[in-house]
Design a protein around this motif. Structure first.
Motif, PDB file in Angstrom:
ATOM      1  N   LYS A 214       0.813  -1.220   0.000  1.00 46.28           N
ATOM      2  CA  LYS A 214       0.000   0.000   0.000  1.00 46.28           C
ATOM      3  C   LYS A 214       0.847   1.271   0.000  1.00 46.28           C
ATOM      4  O   LYS A 214       0.415   2.319  -0.465  1.00 46.28           O
ATOM      5  CB  LYS A 214      -0.931  -0.008   1.213  1.00 46.28           C
ATOM      6  N   GLN A 215       2.073   1.179   0.541  1.00 46.48           N
ATOM      7  CA  GLN A 215       2.931   2.361   0.638  1.00 46.48           C
ATOM      8  C   GLN A 215       3.777   2.583  -0.621  1.00 46.48           C
ATOM      9  O   GLN A 215       4.059   3.716  -1.006  1.00 46.48           O
ATOM     10  CB  GLN A 215       3.856   2.239   1.849  1.00 46.48           C
ATOM     11  N   GLY A 216       4.197   1.496  -1.244  1.00 52.24           N
ATOM     12  CA  GLY A 216       5.083   1.622  -2.402  1.00 52.24           C
ATOM     13  C   GLY A 216       5.670   0.278  -2.793  1.00 52.24           C
ATOM     14  O   GLY A 216       4.964  -0.739  -2.768  1.00 52.24           O
ATOM     15  N   ILE A 217       6.954   0.262  -3.113  1.00 51.19           N
ATOM     16  CA  ILE A 217       7.594  -0.954  -3.604  1.00 51.19           C
ATOM     17  C   ILE A 217       8.043  -1.817  -2.431  1.00 51.19           C
ATOM     18  O   ILE A 217       8.848  -1.393  -1.595  1.00 51.19           O
ATOM     19  CB  ILE A 217       8.789  -0.601  -4.509  1.00 51.19           C
ATOM     20  N   PRO A 238      13.993   0.540   3.014  1.00 52.40           N
ATOM     21  CA  PRO A 238      12.772   0.393   3.831  1.00 52.40           C
ATOM     22  C   PRO A 238      11.747   1.507   3.612  1.00 52.40           C
ATOM     23  O   PRO A 238      10.647   1.450   4.170  1.00 52.40           O
ATOM     24  CB  PRO A 238      13.306   0.424   5.268  1.00 52.40           C
ATOM     25  N   THR A 239      12.088   2.507   2.779  1.00 56.37           N
ATOM     26  CA  THR A 239      11.155   3.607   2.535  1.00 56.37           C
ATOM     27  C   THR A 239      10.206   3.318   1.384  1.00 56.37           C
ATOM     28  O   THR A 239       9.463   4.201   0.960  1.00 56.37           O
ATOM     29  CB  THR A 239      11.926   4.909   2.238  1.00 56.37           C
ATOM     30  N   ARG A 243      14.805   1.397  -4.006  1.00 57.78           N
ATOM     31  CA  ARG A 243      16.198   1.784  -4.211  1.00 57.78           C
ATOM     32  C   ARG A 243      17.138   0.769  -3.567  1.00 57.78           C
ATOM     33  O   ARG A 243      16.802   0.141  -2.559  1.00 57.78           O
ATOM     34  CB  ARG A 243      16.462   3.183  -3.645  1.00 57.78           C
ATOM     35  N   LEU A 244      18.320   0.647  -4.130  1.00 56.73           N
ATOM     36  CA  LEU A 244      19.321  -0.299  -3.655  1.00 56.73           C
ATOM     37  C   LEU A 244      20.507   0.458  -3.082  1.00 56.73           C
ATOM     38  O   LEU A 244      21.059   1.350  -3.735  1.00 56.73           O
ATOM     39  CB  LEU A 244      19.787  -1.190  -4.811  1.00 56.73           C
ATOM     40  N   LEU A 245      20.906   0.115  -1.853  1.00 60.47           N
ATOM     41  CA  LEU A 245      22.083   0.717  -1.248  1.00 60.47           C
ATOM     42  C   LEU A 245      23.322   0.261  -2.019  1.00 60.47           C
ATOM     43  O   LEU A 245      23.536  -0.931  -2.217  1.00 60.47           O
ATOM     44  CB  LEU A 245      22.201   0.311   0.221  1.00 60.47           C
TER      45      LEU A 245
END
Length: 277
Positions: A214-217, A238-239, A243-245
């Motif tokens: 519901k929040q994103g990927i 976690p956001t 994205r990959l660190l």
């Protein structure tokens, strides 16, 4: 190679040499958004013919006119662009790059408000197929942090030469350091991959699977095309932004490289241990 940017016709030799030396995939983190200006050297054969015709006797007006028309055609279609497009088609495994605008301000500054997604339809084959979405959700219902407001792509002749395209944007943190790689972006209700993700997927012969909550990927996986039980799970932030660190391997030249000139002259490429890092 002459003036910068050097003529695109040189890419034909470079791509042919890379293929001879076992390179399987090429990814361009550059963009060719404008047609190349035809150089005088491209018209030299026609100019020489006109010179010869003027020295002969008889009425040569028709031939001179036809030759002048050929020179005029060169201004509409650059031989360099054609050579480059042909080289891409012959190599086949080429991922072309483009970049997106992450805000309305960037789009406005680009002057592309009237055609913000021009060229996207020509890159349809690179869209991430069937992302997994919660019931009742659509891609465009997600926050602006996951979206692009427009893009700049390659000229159509070059774009259509390859079935593969991906963006090469990476967004820095507030201190201007790039610590994470953006892997996917919603562009005009289509989920498009980054250059790094697309090249990795093709080299590994895998399909990209993106799962949303519901929040994103929530997750990004690479599924082996020959064995669906083989799954490479990519750790994302976690956001929920997909994205990959980045785990930087070391200082410059940690990963071996060779120059464009080396590739053009077929000089020493075979000595490099070409592999994934």
């Amino acid at each position: 190679f002459g003036r910068w940017p050097f003529p695109r016709k040189h890419y034909q030799t470079v791509l042919a040499n890379l293929k001879k030396n076992g390179v399987k995939w090429i990814g361009f983190d550059a963009i060719f958004s404008e047609s190349e200006h035809t150089q005088l050297s491209d018209a030299s054969t026609h100019l020489k013919k006109i010179t010869e015709l003027t020295k002969t006797q008889g009425n040569q007006k028709k031939e001179i006119k036809n030759t002048l028309e050929k020179i005029q055609d060169l201004s509409k279609l650059s031989p360099g662009d054609k050579s480059f497009a042909d080289a891409i088609s012959e190599f086949e495994n080429v991922v072309l790059g483009y970049f997106y605008f992450k805000s309305p301000f960037e789009l406005q500054e680009s002057g592309r408000q009237d055609t913000p997604f021009l060229g996207l339809d020509d890159m349809e084959s690179s869209e991430v197929p069937i992302p997994l979405l919660p019931e009742g959700r659509e891609l465009n219902s997600y926050p602006s942090a996951l979206k692009a407001y427009g893009l700049t792509s390659n000229i159509p002749q070059i774009t259509k030469a390859s079935e593969h395209a991906a963006f090469f944007n990476n967004e820095p943190d507030s201190d201007a350091i790039v610590r994470q790689a953006t892997l996917v972006r919603i562009i005009n209700n289509r989920l498009m991959p980054s250059l790094s993700l697309k090249v990795a997927a093709e080299i590994l012969n895998s399909d990209i699977l993106v799962e949303f909550d519901k929040q994103g990927i929530q997750a990004i996986d690479l599924i082996d095309r020959d064995d669906e039980t083989k799954v490479l799970k990519i750790p994302t932030d976690p956001t929920s932004r997909g994205r990959l660190l980045i785990n930087y391997r070391g200082p410059k030249e940690t990963v071996p490289y060779f120059s464009f000139a080396d590739a053009y002259n077929n000089r020493g490429i075979a000595l490099y241990n070409l592999k994934m890092y």
